[in-house]
Design a protein around this motif. Structure first.
Motif, mmCIF file in Angstrom:
data_model
loop_
_atom_site.group_PDB
_atom_site.id
_atom_site.type_symbol
_atom_site.label_atom_id
_atom_site.label_comp_id
_atom_site.label_asym_id
_atom_site.label_seq_id
_atom_site.Cartn_x
_atom_site.Cartn_y
_atom_site.Cartn_z
ATOM 1 N N GLN A 16 0.808 -1.207 0.000
ATOM 2 C CA GLN A 16 0.000 0.000 0.000
ATOM 3 C C GLN A 16 0.846 1.264 0.000
ATOM 4 O OE1 GLN A 16 -2.603 -0.656 3.361
ATOM 5 N NE2 GLN A 16 -4.245 -1.406 2.034
ATOM 6 N N ARG A 17 2.097 1.148 0.438
ATOM 7 C CA ARG A 17 2.978 2.319 0.443
ATOM 8 C C ARG A 17 3.515 2.658 -0.955
ATOM 9 N NH1 ARG A 17 5.577 -0.526 4.938
ATOM 10 N NH2 ARG A 17 4.635 0.134 6.907
ATOM 11 N N LEU A 18 3.345 1.756 -1.904
ATOM 12 C CA LEU A 18 3.850 1.994 -3.252
ATOM 13 C C LEU A 18 3.043 3.073 -3.954
ATOM 14 C CD1 LEU A 18 4.341 -1.721 -4.386
ATOM 15 C CD2 LEU A 18 6.092 -0.170 -3.484
ATOM 16 N N SER A 19 3.655 3.673 -4.960
ATOM 17 C CA SER A 19 2.954 4.667 -5.759
ATOM 18 C C SER A 19 1.880 3.989 -6.607
ATOM 19 C CB SER A 19 3.933 5.404 -6.668
ATOM 20 O OG SER A 19 4.467 4.498 -7.637
ATOM 21 N N CYS A 20 0.912 4.780 -7.075
ATOM 22 C CA CYS A 20 -0.153 4.231 -7.929
ATOM 23 C C CYS A 20 0.444 3.598 -9.183
ATOM 24 C CB CYS A 20 -1.135 5.335 -8.306
ATOM 25 S SG CYS A 20 -2.134 5.921 -6.918
ATOM 26 N N LYS A 21 1.463 4.223 -9.717
ATOM 27 C CA LYS A 21 2.094 3.703 -10.932
ATOM 28 C C LYS A 21 2.732 2.348 -10.682
ATOM 29 C CE LYS A 21 5.448 4.909 -14.537
ATOM 30 N NZ LYS A 21 6.406 5.941 -15.016
ATOM 31 N N GLU A 22 3.425 2.201 -9.554
ATOM 32 C CA GLU A 22 4.080 0.933 -9.240
ATOM 33 C C GLU A 22 3.045 -0.150 -8.936
ATOM 34 O OE1 GLU A 22 7.159 -1.827 -8.595
ATOM 35 O OE2 GLU A 22 7.031 0.084 -9.658
ATOM 36 N N ARG A 23 1.969 0.210 -8.254
ATOM 37 C CA ARG A 23 0.907 -0.750 -7.986
ATOM 38 C C ARG A 23 0.288 -1.263 -9.285
ATOM 39 N NH1 ARG A 23 -1.850 -1.059 -3.149
ATOM 40 N NH2 ARG A 23 -3.807 -1.136 -4.299
ATOM 41 N N GLN A 24 0.060 -0.344 -10.200
ATOM 42 C CA GLN A 24 -0.518 -0.738 -11.489
ATOM 43 C C GLN A 24 0.429 -1.653 -12.247
ATOM 44 O OE1 GLN A 24 -1.424 2.990 -13.366
ATOM 45 N NE2 GLN A 24 -3.264 3.347 -12.113
ATOM 46 N N ARG A 25 1.739 -1.373 -12.139
ATOM 47 C CA ARG A 25 2.724 -2.228 -12.820
ATOM 48 C C ARG A 25 2.680 -3.635 -12.259
ATOM 49 N NH1 ARG A 25 7.502 -4.599 -12.530
ATOM 50 N NH2 ARG A 25 7.762 -4.082 -10.315
ATOM 51 N N LEU A 26 2.588 -3.759 -10.936
ATOM 52 C CA LEU A 26 2.531 -5.077 -10.312
ATOM 53 C C LEU A 26 1.258 -5.818 -10.695
ATOM 54 C CD1 LEU A 26 3.886 -4.281 -6.728
ATOM 55 C CD2 LEU A 26 5.073 -5.491 -8.560
ATOM 56 N N GLU A 27 0.149 -5.096 -10.747
ATOM 57 C CA GLU A 27 -1.121 -5.743 -11.089
ATOM 58 C C GLU A 27 -1.129 -6.280 -12.512
ATOM 59 O OE1 GLU A 27 -3.931 -2.706 -10.207
ATOM 60 O OE2 GLU A 27 -4.067 -3.224 -8.074
ATOM 61 N N THR A 28 -0.394 -5.625 -13.394
ATOM 62 C CA THR A 28 -0.345 -6.108 -14.778
ATOM 63 C C THR A 28 0.406 -7.430 -14.879
ATOM 64 O OG1 THR A 28 1.673 -4.837 -15.280
ATOM 65 C CG2 THR A 28 -0.453 -3.759 -15.692
ATOM 66 N N LEU A 29 1.223 -7.769 -13.876
ATOM 67 C CA LEU A 29 1.964 -9.031 -13.894
ATOM 68 C C LEU A 29 1.070 -10.217 -13.558
ATOM 69 C CD1 LEU A 29 5.192 -7.927 -11.950
ATOM 70 C CD2 LEU A 29 4.928 -8.128 -14.426
ATOM 71 N N VAL A 30 -0.062 -9.954 -12.918
ATOM 72 C CA VAL A 30 -0.920 -11.019 -12.401
ATOM 73 C C VAL A 30 -2.030 -11.325 -13.395
ATOM 74 C CG1 VAL A 30 -2.349 -11.759 -10.462
ATOM 75 C CG2 VAL A 30 -0.450 -10.158 -10.075
#
Length: 280
Positions: free
Chosen positions: A227-241
């Motif tokens: 949750q501490r990650l930026s919105c951009k980094e969160r979106q990047r991680l979600e694209t991996l799943v």
């Protein structure tokens, strides 16, 4: 072993993990074979994140729960208050699981308080992320001390009583190999991977004595660190799943509760990936 279906409390939906630690708790009926009434569980790293949800989920099925923590007494007390609120028993207990003496003292205290330990969930862990060519030996050894050394300390303290009683459930919360698709996690992933080998060996040694040992391998789960990650980094991680989203701590907890229930009495020595298809 027969089970009696009794009213208890459970979660009827998957609530997002929130910073204010709210729980969605409603009355329900324990499914046959899932009751943990009369069982005592020890959850390492049980004050927050996945460990917190595991502790609460076990208690919702009737277990008495010892909530281990190291540096977060207030959060551990909050978990115990949640458990107490629906009539289960809980104990917050501090110990660095990587310290053999501290682990032994903690386990002895749980035995003194509750008389037994039927379920061990080793979830405690630390992070010290750095590329391997820059990693100091203390960064390597400290991470393995908690993850792998902690597993040794805790299992060594509970395994003989489990063998004598002819019953035990051990779950290691490890790491999906695809959890980090970037550099800098050699110490963490080495320690987590070693737990898989330990689980398989323990499963073979204890299968005839009513003891099961399994690994739960979460993928990208929405804990405070994420949750501490930026919105951009969160979106990047979600694209991996493949599932298109991160997992929730509650979802991991549901898998753990299944593995320690009577429904999973014939399941041992296995890796259970809960990662939205990331490992595929």
């Amino acid at each position: 072993m027969s089970t009696i279906e009794t009213p208890t409390i459970t979660i009827n939906r998957l609530a997002p993990y929130t910073a204010d630690l709210e729980e969605a708790i409603v009355p329900a009926r324990t499914p046959p074979g899932m009751s943990l009434r009369g069982r005592v569980a020890l959850v390492s790293g049980g004050s927050q994140g996945i460990g917190r949800c595991v502790a609460i989920s076990l208690a919702q099925l009737g277990a008495t729960v010892a909530v281990n923590y190291h540096r977060s007494p207030a959060e551990a007390d909050t978990v115990c208050e949640v458990i107490d609120s629906f009539g289960a028993r809980a104990l917050a207990i501090s110990a660095d699981v990587g310290d053999d003496a501290a682990s032994a003292q903690m386990v002895a205290k749980v035995f003194d308080e509750f008389g037994q330990i039927d379920i061990l969930v080793h979830n405690a862990g630390i992070r010290d992320d750095v590329p391997f060519h820059l990693m100091h030996r203390y960064q390597w050894e400290e991470v393995l001390r908690v993850h792998l050394g902690g597993a040794y300390n805790l299992v060594r303290a509970v395994i003989n009583p489990m063998r004598q009683r002819g019953y035990g459930r051990i779950v290691f919360v490890t790491e999906a190999p695809q959890r980090h698709q970037s550099r800098g996690f050699a110490n963490l992933l080495s320690g987590k991977a070693a737990l898989v080998g330990l689980a398989r060996s323990l499963a073979l040694e204890n299968a005839r004595l009513g003891i099961t040992v399994n690994c739960v391998c979460p993928g990208i789960v929405e804990t405070r660190r994420v949750q501490r990650l930026s919105c951009k980094e969160r979106q990047r991680l979600e694209t991996l799943v493949p599932a298109g989203r991160m997992g929730r701590p509650e979802e991991v907890a549901h898998l753990v509760t299944f593995l320690v229930s009577d429904r999973a009495a014939y399941v041992t020595g296995q890796e259970w990936h809960i990662d939205g298809g990331l490992s595929v």
